[in-house]
Enzyme design. Structure first.
Site, PDB file in Angstrom:
ATOM      1  N   THR A 242      -0.578  15.041   0.848  1.00  0.00           N
ATOM      2  CA  THR A 242      -1.852  15.353   1.841  1.00  0.00           C
ATOM      3  C   THR A 242      -2.180  14.136   2.210  1.00  0.00           C
ATOM      4  O   THR A 242      -2.087  12.774   1.709  1.00  0.00           O
ATOM      5  CB  THR A 242      -2.818  15.704   0.571  1.00  0.00           C
ATOM      6  N   CYS A 328       3.746 -11.347  -2.467  1.00  0.00           N
ATOM      7  CA  CYS A 328       4.551 -10.311  -2.999  1.00  0.00           C
ATOM      8  C   CYS A 328       5.288 -10.710  -4.375  1.00  0.00           C
ATOM      9  O   CYS A 328       6.146 -10.117  -4.951  1.00  0.00           O
ATOM     10  CB  CYS A 328       5.004  -9.492  -2.072  1.00  0.00           C
TER      11      CYS A 328
END
Ligand SMILES: *Cc1c(COP(=O)(O)O)cnc(C)c1O
Length: 391
Positions: A242, A328
């Site tokens: 979704t 990161c």
């Protein structure tokens, strides 16, 4: 400032624009519904909101709405692009080309492809961070399925010549993907002018919410691509699941703001950067800039100060938030793979700090940051001298 520290880390993430938050709020409140529900007004309203957002994202990069799929961010977009195209063409074309300064999510996707039998070429870059087009030309052949080269680097901000790269790819029929997480909304990016087949965007790098992004996939000529996710077949079968309506709405809003404000904003941010660089060079001798200064997004600097370890500097900079490399991979204190690829001298490698300017940066903040950094560097150098004398 809420945290009482000047935020200069706009390449790691950007603050949410208040206008974007405003646009999202109704979708966290009275409005809800599954955009894929066809049976009632709740679903239709949600679908309409998602389609408006899709149009806003597409229009920022000169694409058609149907060429945009929503993802969870640039990491996912890069994974779908790199693995999806290589896997779809496996057996016909078995070669992928990228550069060594890519974000980890592109490099690790390539590593996985190698384990699956794809041949990958990791091209080096020049000392200024730019790709030598002759090297790319030599690496390409009729076996090349995909070339993945970032539009702008997240550590040093350098901008690769995407249009020239596209021309070389076209000669051999290779598809071209670009990780544009740091380029979109910072410099003009038009997928047709640049000749791109696929392009990745991240919302939280452009003043939108975290957890949403997009992948542009050219429709004509069609790009062969396989999904990573299986399920309900949303997003043209390429990204089942979704679509998160509030996030998509926010992402659309930030793209629409960027389209309006990019020209003036980039000028303003460039002048802040110029001011910062001029002042910091005057205040601190032996300052080294990594990456090309001209071919660079306006909001980035990456600097080393001789004899100053970045970790030590960071400890003293409580009121200025900059970064020592790409956020990161900061769990371990490893020299940045990007700076290593530029051939930055060993004695400067652990000294680099990345300074990111953006929409909410003010001149006063720039001046304050210069003062704080200069003070910290001077004091660290002085104490080093004291130790030398004592030792
Ligand atoms: C931030 C960034 C990513 C990862 O984006 P997410 O949306 O956080 O997954 C990928 N590539 C570049 C160049 C980035 O700056």
């Amino acid at each position: 400032m809420a945290e009482d520290s000047v935020y200069l880390d706009y390449q790691a993430s950007t603050p949410l624009d208040p206008r974007v938050r405003e646009a999202m709020l109704v979708w966290f409140g009275e409005k809800f519904g599954n955009p894929h529900s066809n049976d009632h007004v709740y679903g239709w309203a949600a679908e309409e909101a998602v389609e408006t957002a899709r149009t806003q994202v597409a229009s920022l990069i000169g694409a058609k709405p149907r060429e945009i799929i929503f993802t969870s961010g640039a990491t996912e977009s890069n994974n779908i692009a790199v693995k999806g195209v290589a896997r779809a063409l496996r057996g016909k074309r078995n070669h992928v080309v990228t550069i060594v300064t890519e974000h980890k999510c592109v490099l690790e996707s390539c590593r996985r492809l190698e384990r699956e039998g794809t041949e990958v070429t990791y091209l080096p870059v020049e000392r200024n961070g730019l790709l030598d087009l002759n090297r790319l030309d030599d690496a390409l052949d009729e076996q090349t399925a995909l070339v993945s080269i970032m539009a702008a680097n997240n550590e040093i901000g350098v901008i690769q010549p995407m249009a020239d790269i596209a021309a070389l790819c076209e000669k051999v029929g290779a598809r071209l993907h670009s990780d544009a997480a740091q380029a979109v909304a910072k410099i003009p990016i038009n997928v047709n002018e640049l000749g791109l087949d696929l392009l990745s965007i991240s919302s939280h790098k452009i003043y939108g919410p975290m957890g949403v992004g997009a992948l542009y996939i050219r429709q004509k000529p069609k790009v062969p691509i396989e999904p990573l996710m299986d399920g309900g077949g949303q997003e043209r079968g390429l990204r089942s699941g979704t679509v998160p309506v509030p996030l998509a709405v926010g992402f659309g809003a930030c793209c629409s703001i960027a389209a309006d404000e990019l020209p003036n904003e980039s000028k303003r941010i460039l002048s802040l950067r110029t001011r910062f660089l001029g002042r910091i060079k005057r205040a601190i001798n032996d300052t080294h800039l990594h990456g090309d200064l001209e071919q660079r997004i306006p909001g980035n600097l990456n600097l080393s100060f001789a004899n100053i370890d970045a970790q030590d500097l960071m400890m003293r900079l409580c009121r200025v938030s900059v970064s020592t490399g790409s956020a990161c991979s900061t769990a371990t204190v490893q020299a940045s793979h990007v700076l290593q690829s530029l051939g930055v001298e060993q004695h400067l490698l652990h000294n680099a700090i990345r300074i990111g300017f953006g929409r909410f940066t003010t001149e006063a903040e720039v001046d304050f940051a210069v003062e704080e950094i200069a003070r910290a560097v001077t004091s660290l150098r002085q104490s080093a001298q004291v130790y030398e004398r004592v030792g």
